[in-house]
Design a protein around this motif. Sequence first.
Motif: not given
Length: 73
Positions: A6, A13, A15, A40, A42, A50-51, A53
């Motif tokens: 993304v 990633e 989603l 998101n 990874q 989680e990267n 939200r």
Amino acid sequence: MLIADVNHDNIVEVLIPKNISKTMNLLPKFRLYETSEIYNLQWDGINLSENWRSRLIEGYTADFQVKDIDSDG
């Protein structure tokens, strides 16, 4: 679900939309989704972490798109 790089950092990633039910499974065949979020994730070598939200989105999220709104790449 969308699997893509993304932010163009050569890391893929994932989603995922998550619809949040307020009925908490009280009725077996009825779900009322009042809010949703987009996560998101990874791969970090062991699991998906989680990267970020999104903020809470009103209503049910059936589909979403990732677009470059201002066309700057």
